[in-house]
Design a protein around this motif. Structure first.
Motif, short mmCIF file in Angstrom:
data_model
loop_
_atom_site.label_atom_id
_atom_site.label_comp_id
_atom_site.label_asym_id
_atom_site.label_seq_id
_atom_site.Cartn_x
_atom_site.Cartn_y
_atom_site.Cartn_z
N ASP A 268 0.89 -1.14 0.14
CA ASP A 268 -0.12 0.00 0.07
C ASP A 268 0.76 1.14 -0.12
N PHE A 269 1.87 1.18 0.77
CA PHE A 269 2.90 2.72 0.90
C PHE A 269 3.34 2.63 -0.42
N LEU A 270 4.06 1.77 -1.21
CA LEU A 270 4.71 1.81 -2.30
C LEU A 270 3.71 2.14 -3.58
N CYS A 271 2.53 1.56 -3.45
CA CYS A 271 1.55 1.78 -4.40
C CYS A 271 1.25 3.50 -4.43
N ARG A 272 0.98 3.74 -3.27
CA ARG A 272 0.73 5.25 -3.11
C ARG A 272 1.61 6.17 -3.38
N ARG A 273 3.00 5.76 -3.29
CA ARG A 273 4.05 6.42 -3.62
C ARG A 273 4.24 6.77 -5.12
N PHE A 274 4.25 5.22 -5.58
CA PHE A 274 4.59 5.06 -7.09
C PHE A 274 3.30 5.68 -8.12
N PHE A 275 2.19 5.28 -7.70
CA PHE A 275 0.87 5.43 -8.51
C PHE A 275 -0.05 6.12 -7.41
N PRO A 276 -0.01 7.48 -7.97
CA PRO A 276 -1.05 8.31 -7.07
C PRO A 276 -2.38 7.94 -7.18
N GLN A 277 -2.93 7.42 -8.35
CA GLN A 277 -4.26 6.91 -8.34
C GLN A 277 -4.51 5.43 -7.97
N CYS A 278 -3.38 4.82 -7.19
CA CYS A 278 -3.49 3.56 -6.84
C CYS A 278 -4.57 3.15 -6.04
N GLU A 279 -5.38 1.94 -6.17
CA GLU A 279 -6.40 1.60 -5.26
C GLU A 279 -6.09 0.20 -4.72
N GLN A 280 -6.90 -0.36 -3.76
CA GLN A 280 -6.81 -1.62 -3.19
C GLN A 280 -7.85 -2.31 -4.11
N ALA A 281 -7.72 -3.05 -4.88
CA ALA A 281 -8.50 -3.80 -5.84
C ALA A 281 -8.97 -5.23 -5.33
N PRO A 282 -10.09 -5.69 -5.61
CA PRO A 282 -10.45 -7.01 -4.97
C PRO A 282 -9.28 -7.99 -5.45
N ALA A 283 -9.11 -9.06 -4.84
CA ALA A 283 -8.41 -10.25 -5.26
C ALA A 283 -8.79 -10.84 -6.56
N PRO A 284 -7.95 -11.32 -7.61
CA PRO A 284 -8.21 -11.98 -8.77
C PRO A 284 -8.91 -13.21 -8.64
N SER A 285 -10.05 -13.59 -9.00
CA SER A 285 -10.67 -14.99 -9.02
C SER A 285 -10.04 -15.88 -8.25
N GLY A 286 -10.45 -15.74 -6.79
CA GLY A 286 -9.98 -16.89 -5.99
C GLY A 286 -8.67 -16.34 -5.18
N PRO A 287 -8.50 -16.78 -4.05
CA PRO A 287 -7.04 -16.19 -3.27
C PRO A 287 -5.71 -16.92 -3.63
N ILE A 288 -4.93 -16.20 -3.28
CA ILE A 288 -3.38 -16.69 -3.66
C ILE A 288 -2.91 -17.26 -2.68
N VAL A 289 -2.26 -18.42 -2.76
CA VAL A 289 -1.99 -19.61 -1.65
C VAL A 289 -0.72 -19.43 -1.50
N VAL A 290 -0.15 -19.18 -0.11
CA VAL A 290 1.19 -19.47 0.10
C VAL A 290 1.60 -20.72 0.10
N PRO A 291 2.75 -21.25 -0.92
CA PRO A 291 3.19 -22.56 -1.00
C PRO A 291 3.42 -23.22 0.57
N ALA A 292 3.27 -24.38 0.69
CA ALA A 292 3.74 -25.05 2.08
C ALA A 292 5.17 -25.09 2.41
N ASP A 293 6.10 -24.71 1.52
CA ASP A 293 7.36 -24.52 1.82
C ASP A 293 8.11 -23.47 2.23
N SER A 294 6.94 -22.41 2.50
CA SER A 294 7.35 -20.99 2.98
C SER A 294 7.72 -21.25 4.13
N ALA A 295 8.53 -20.23 4.60
CA ALA A 295 9.22 -19.97 5.99
C ALA A 295 8.31 -19.71 6.86
#
Length: 336
Positions: A268-295
């Motif tokens: 959010d901070f970087l989007c507001r800095r880089f893209f003044p018109q940045c918005e928090q849009a809904p997630a694309p079709s379904g959630p993004i899942v963190v793989p099980a090998d994540s730390a």
């Protein structure tokens, strides 16, 4: 007389013990400060929002540094992020999470010397010099807007990010669990040792903070037993352009970068800095899942922040540009 001899003997022993402890800290300081992780956190790192390439960059002295370059699929030039990891961090996880952390941005995450597949030994001088060289290379990349480059540093890497931001015209700065200086933390931990005389790697961010001209965002862990909040307070008080100072609930020093709450705040901070018109849009079709090998542990859905507008994807591959004179780029065999 016997009493005087005993006192002298005890004093002599204490002096030897003090000297021995001081010598031990001086000799082992590299091991105490750096904890190189050689194994990848993610076996096959790939961003779902970028074209991901494994790259090898040569530092000015020829040392090979390995990492990942992530380029948005849309036509550039794009704003960019240069990421610096923590004391025990191998940065392949950044390639996996870049779509959520840095949407619409080119990202360069490179392991320090001695970390991952990078050559050499870690040292503050090398980390900062390499950081400046990586920034210069990124600024010369054909798909990067050189006027919109942010540096992001976590824990130990916050000290690298601050020094690079002091020496280069960075657009924005993000510091995750930052400290005032490693010297100050070492003094707190080794009270009986004159660490100011033996410590070579000081990372004195508090000295450079007033010189930072870029807007800076600070992110703290709610429960941090590595960097006490008092040490972050000292740094924050000296930052020339503090844009935000937030604490992530239910976080600690180790898990904070993997948490949805932390990633969304950074994006959010970087989007507001880089893209003044940045918005928090809904997630694309379904959630993004963190793989099980994540730390971070078990898989969990994380909504992806989207910055609009983003141009339509270009057809065909995006070439890696010719390297700057100080740096050579060679795709790794495992690169995507």
């Amino acid at each position: 007389m016997d009493h005087s001899r005993k006192v002298a003997s005890v004093a002599g022993f204490a002096s030897l013990l003090w000297l021995g402890l001081t010598a031990a800290v001086a000799v082992s300081q590299r091991k105490l400060l750096f904890n190189p992780c050689l194994k990848r956190e993610v076996d096959r790192p790939r961003s779902n929002g970028h074209r991901t390439r494994a790259v090898v960059l040569r530092a000015r002295d020829g040392t090979r540094l390995s990492g990942w370059l992530m380029t948005p699929q849309a036509v550039g030039p794009h704003p960019a992020v240069l990421y610096f990891g923590g004391r025990s961090e191998e940065v392949s996880w950044v390639a996996r999470d870049a779509g959520r952390l840095f949407p619409g941005m080119t990202v360069l995450a490179v392991n320090y010397r001695g970390y991952g597949e990078s050559q050499g030994d870690p040292a503050e001088q090398h980390m900062v010099e390499d950081g400046r060289t990586l920034y210069d290379w990124l600024a010369s990349h054909g798909h990067v807007d050189p006027n919109r480059i942010a540096v992001v540093g976590r824990s130990l890497g916050s000290g690298v990010a601050v020094q690079v931001a002091r020496d280069r015209p960075v657009h924005s700065v993000v510091l995750v669990t930052p400290y005032d200086s490693i010297l100050a933390i070492a003094k707190r931990r080794f009270r009986a040792v004159p660490v100011e005389y033996v410590l070579r790697h000081r990372f004195e961010s508090v000295k450079y903070a007033p010189q930072l001209t870029a807007p800076t965002f600070v992110l703290r862990a709610a429960n941090d037993d590595v960097v006490p909040h008092s040490h972050t307070d000292m740094l924050v008080a000296q930052l020339a352009r503090l844009e935000g100072d937030e604490t992530v609930p239910d976080s600690d020093h180790m898990n904070i970068p993997y948490l949805e709450a932390a990633q969304s705040r950074i994006a959010d901070f970087l989007c507001r800095r880089f893209f003044p018109q940045c918005e928090q849009a809904p997630a694309p079709s379904g959630p993004i899942v963190v793989p099980a090998d994540s730390a971070a542990g078990a898989a969990a859905p994380i909504p992806a922040p989207v910055c609009a507008p983003i141009p339509a994807p270009a057809s065909g591959p995006i070439p890696v540009p010719a390297p700057a004179a100080a740096v050579a780029v060679v795709p790794l065999a495992t690169g995507a």
